[in-house]
Design a protein around this motif. Structure first.
Motif, PDB file in Angstrom:
ATOM      1  N   LYS A 260      35.543  31.851  38.529  1.00 25.84           N
ATOM      2  CA  LYS A 260      36.791  31.223  38.086  1.00 25.84           C
ATOM      3  C   LYS A 260      37.368  31.986  36.914  1.00 25.84           C
ATOM      4  O   LYS A 260      36.632  32.442  36.044  1.00 25.84           O
ATOM      5  CB  LYS A 260      36.518  29.778  37.668  1.00 25.84           C
ATOM      6  N   PHE A 261      38.685  32.058  36.852  1.00 24.39           N
ATOM      7  CA  PHE A 261      39.339  32.772  35.764  1.00 24.39           C
ATOM      8  C   PHE A 261      39.405  31.870  34.541  1.00 24.39           C
ATOM      9  O   PHE A 261      39.862  30.730  34.627  1.00 24.39           O
ATOM     10  CB  PHE A 261      40.749  33.160  36.208  1.00 24.39           C
ATOM     11  N   GLN A 262      38.912  32.357  33.385  1.00 24.50           N
ATOM     12  CA  GLN A 262      38.943  31.550  32.156  1.00 24.50           C
ATOM     13  C   GLN A 262      39.931  32.154  31.190  1.00 24.50           C
ATOM     14  O   GLN A 262      40.030  33.364  31.060  1.00 24.50           O
ATOM     15  CB  GLN A 262      37.564  31.533  31.503  1.00 24.50           C
TER      16      GLN A 262
ATOM     17  N   LEU B   5      32.631  40.674  35.794  1.00 24.35           N
ATOM     18  CA  LEU B   5      32.477  41.946  36.506  1.00 24.35           C
ATOM     19  C   LEU B   5      32.401  41.685  38.004  1.00 24.35           C
ATOM     20  O   LEU B   5      31.644  40.833  38.440  1.00 24.35           O
ATOM     21  CB  LEU B   5      31.196  42.618  36.037  1.00 24.35           C
ATOM     22  N   ARG B   6      33.214  42.393  38.790  1.00 27.37           N
ATOM     23  CA  ARG B   6      33.125  42.243  40.243  1.00 27.37           C
ATOM     24  C   ARG B   6      33.566  43.538  40.896  1.00 27.37           C
ATOM     25  O   ARG B   6      34.178  44.385  40.258  1.00 27.37           O
ATOM     26  CB  ARG B   6      33.983  41.078  40.724  1.00 27.37           C
ATOM     27  N   ASP B   7      33.243  43.668  42.168  1.00 29.63           N
ATOM     28  CA  ASP B   7      33.605  44.869  42.915  1.00 29.63           C
ATOM     29  C   ASP B   7      35.007  44.682  43.478  1.00 29.63           C
ATOM     30  O   ASP B   7      35.254  43.776  44.260  1.00 29.63           O
ATOM     31  CB  ASP B   7      32.602  45.089  44.052  1.00 29.63           C
ATOM     32  N   VAL B   8      35.922  45.549  43.069  1.00 27.73           N
ATOM     33  CA  VAL B   8      37.310  45.437  43.539  1.00 27.73           C
ATOM     34  C   VAL B   8      37.404  46.115  44.904  1.00 27.73           C
ATOM     35  O   VAL B   8      36.938  47.240  45.060  1.00 27.73           O
ATOM     36  CB  VAL B   8      38.268  46.118  42.530  1.00 27.73           C
ATOM     37  N   PRO B   9      38.009  45.479  45.910  1.00 27.89           N
ATOM     38  CA  PRO B   9      38.120  46.110  47.226  1.00 27.89           C
ATOM     39  C   PRO B   9      38.930  47.388  47.160  1.00 27.89           C
ATOM     40  O   PRO B   9      39.841  47.531  46.343  1.00 27.89           O
ATOM     41  CB  PRO B   9      38.841  45.071  48.088  1.00 27.89           C
TER      42      PRO B   9
END
Lengths: 184, 125
Positions: free
Chosen positions: B99-101, B108-112
């Motif tokens: 969730k965006f805070q 951190l996440r893997d961007v497509p």
């Protein structure tokens, strides 16, 4: 129109863009032709080696075998290895066609229908001690709408650099966007 | 697991030092002293002296080949250009969107890759 670029190994290549209609574009990359100096260098090297073998073994069959090998090798190289032009034809609602035409005139074509195409992206990967950019088509996974089932690399023989790839990418994305905004 | 010197480590080190010197002296004795002298001492059951030269040569050739082999294994393990591993992997496929805070650094996440391409190569209007 046609513009000059450079390939990943430094050779001069030319990109030709043609717009056949609002949703149909053809992008062709032409590789440099077989150089006379490299052809004569290889031929001289093979014939010198054959003459050296002949001087050692006193067998004249070595010379005629060398001539034969040079001719057959040249024909095989022109027909199976040396790519003259690689082209990409993007038709908005139909699919993408990839054609490679070889120096002997042979053309090999692959067609991917638009339902299978997820996206056309510029990917970077390690290839033979270098990191290169290359354009590839991502194919959709039929079970998973977010997944990718296969990667089809394009322009494998001409290996254009990033500036040429960005032009091709922008042209492809303009057509693929129409698919997203107006789904039938 | 600190690398600090301890009494046990000093004892291990000294035992290894004595052991390696003993093995080296044994190797030199075996390699240089003629067989007849060793037989006269009663020590008859030794390996052939051929191996005193052959084993070091094998070792050096193996080290040399090891460099080339490592280079070759690296090249073979590199994913080919048409492999899916250049785009994504199991961790990226299974990642959960967080969730965006407000006022926090995004997780951190893997961007497509499609998003990354659009951001880099299509100019924002």
């Amino acid at each position: 129109e046609e513009r000059q670029y450079r390939s990943a190994s430094g050779e001069a290549i030319a990109l030709r863009r043609r717009q056949h209609s609002a949703s149909c574009r053809e992008l062709a990359v032409r590789c440099p032709r077989l150089q006379l100096r490299s052809l004569s260098a290889v031929t001289s090297a093979v014939w010198l080696a054959a003459y050296g073998l002949f001087a050692l073994s006193e067998n004249s069959m070595v010379l005629s075998a060398a001539i034969f090998i040079t001719l057959i090798g040249l024909i095989i190289y022109l027909h199976f290895v040396k790519v003259d032009q690689e082209s990409l034809l993007v038709i908005g609602s139909l699919g993408i066609q990839v054609t490679s035409s070889y120096a002997s005139g042979k053309e090999s074509t692959t067609f991917i229908e638009m339902g299978q195409v997820k996206d056309v992206v510029i990917n970077e990967a390690i290839h033979m001690q270098k990191v290169i950019y290359y354009l590839c088509i991502l194919l959709q996974d039929p079970g998973d709408p977010q997944g990718i089932s296969e990667v089809v690399p394009l322009f494998q023989s001409s290996k254009p650099r990033l500036d040429c790839l960005i032009e091709v990418y922008k042209s492809c994305q303009e057509i693929l966007e129409q698919r997203r905004t107006a789904p039938q | 697991n600190s690398p600090a010197p301890l009494p046990e480590r000093a004892i291990y080190g000294f035992a290894l030092f004595l052991g390696s010197w003993f093995c080296f002296m044994l190797y030199l004795i075996w390699a240089y002293i003629p067989e007849t002298w060793l037989f006269s001492l009663g020590l008859t059951y030794w390996p052939q002296k051929y191996w005193a030269v052959a084993l070091p040569v094998y070792l050096l050739v193996a080290i040399g080949i090891g460099y080339i082999l490592l280079f070759g294994i690296n090249m073979m393990s590199t994913a080919p250009l048409n492999s899916i591993h250049t785009i994504t992997d199991n961790y990226a496929k299974k990642q959960q969107p967080k969730k965006f805070q407000e006022e926090a650094i995004p997780a951190l996440r893997d961007v497509p890759i499609s998003e990354v391409n659009r951001m880099f190569f299509l100019p924002e209007k």
